[in-house]
Design a protein around this motif. Sequence first.
Motif, PDB file in Angstrom:
ATOM      1  N   VAL A   5       0.907  -1.209   0.042  1.00  0.00           N
ATOM      2  CA  VAL A   5       0.048  -0.086   0.102  1.00  0.00           C
ATOM      3  C   VAL A   5       1.009   1.415  -0.064  1.00  0.00           C
ATOM      4  N   PHE A   6       0.476   2.160  -0.928  1.00  0.00           N
ATOM      5  CA  PHE A   6       1.289   3.291  -0.909  1.00  0.00           C
ATOM      6  C   PHE A   6       0.521   4.603  -0.730  1.00  0.00           C
ATOM      7  N   ASP A   7       1.055   5.464   0.052  1.00  0.00           N
ATOM      8  CA  ASP A   7       0.382   6.869   0.197  1.00  0.00           C
ATOM      9  C   ASP A   7       0.661   7.546  -1.319  1.00  0.00           C
ATOM     10  N   HIS A   8      -0.062   8.662  -1.706  1.00  0.00           N
ATOM     11  CA  HIS A   8       0.071   9.358  -2.812  1.00  0.00           C
ATOM     12  C   HIS A   8       0.888  10.499  -2.782  1.00  0.00           C
ATOM     13  N   ASP A   9       0.390  11.606  -2.073  1.00  0.00           N
ATOM     14  CA  ASP A   9       1.250  12.787  -1.827  1.00  0.00           C
ATOM     15  C   ASP A   9       2.675  12.638  -1.028  1.00  0.00           C
ATOM     16  N   GLY A  10       3.685  13.007  -1.662  1.00  0.00           N
ATOM     17  CA  GLY A  10       4.734  12.933  -0.852  1.00  0.00           C
ATOM     18  C   GLY A  10       5.524  11.452  -0.840  1.00  0.00           C
ATOM     19  N   THR A  11       4.824  10.604  -1.444  1.00  0.00           N
ATOM     20  CA  THR A  11       5.081   9.150  -1.476  1.00  0.00           C
ATOM     21  C   THR A  11       5.433   8.541  -2.947  1.00  0.00           C
ATOM     22  N   LEU A  12       4.431   8.722  -3.801  1.00  0.00           N
ATOM     23  CA  LEU A  12       4.396   8.463  -5.009  1.00  0.00           C
ATOM     24  C   LEU A  12       4.559   9.633  -5.906  1.00  0.00           C
TER      25      LEU A  12
END
Length: 158
Positions: free
Chosen positions: A10-17
């Motif tokens: 599971v990935f976070d979106h903002d600041g991660t991807l």
Amino acid sequence: MVLEKITHIVFDHDGTLVDTTKISRTLYPGIKELLMELNQRGIPMYVWTARDKKSTQEILSKQGVLSFFIDICGGDSAARKPSAEGLEYLLSGVNAQNVIVIGDSIGDIIGAKSFGATAVAVLWDKKDERAEAAFIQAGAYKTFFSPQELKLFLEKSI
């Protein structure tokens, strides 16, 4: 803590991807290649974000990576982080011990730990010892400063 075999990511979106500090909203360097490799290996991937689902889908679609994700849980779909409700929605029936959550906020780490998953923190290109210590104190298994470091770790864990 013993790291179990990772079967779901599971990935976070903002600041991660995605680098959302710029108007262009682009993937961080190395992220697309990481996602492509994980996809080729058949690893189920999800996005858990505070951003609304529609704009998350639009950004990931423009970057050519939306199809890599099984599902997205946005801040408009479940209780906000650090609640684990979004993870429960995404991963119903999955053994949490086989899940890794990758994020850039303390809320990501707390939510992942509450769910029972392994949490890792990303601090892309930000060598900040205080931030790293805060993530470890919140329960992060490890911290990473580049997508390449994360990729090497995941290759050994899946």
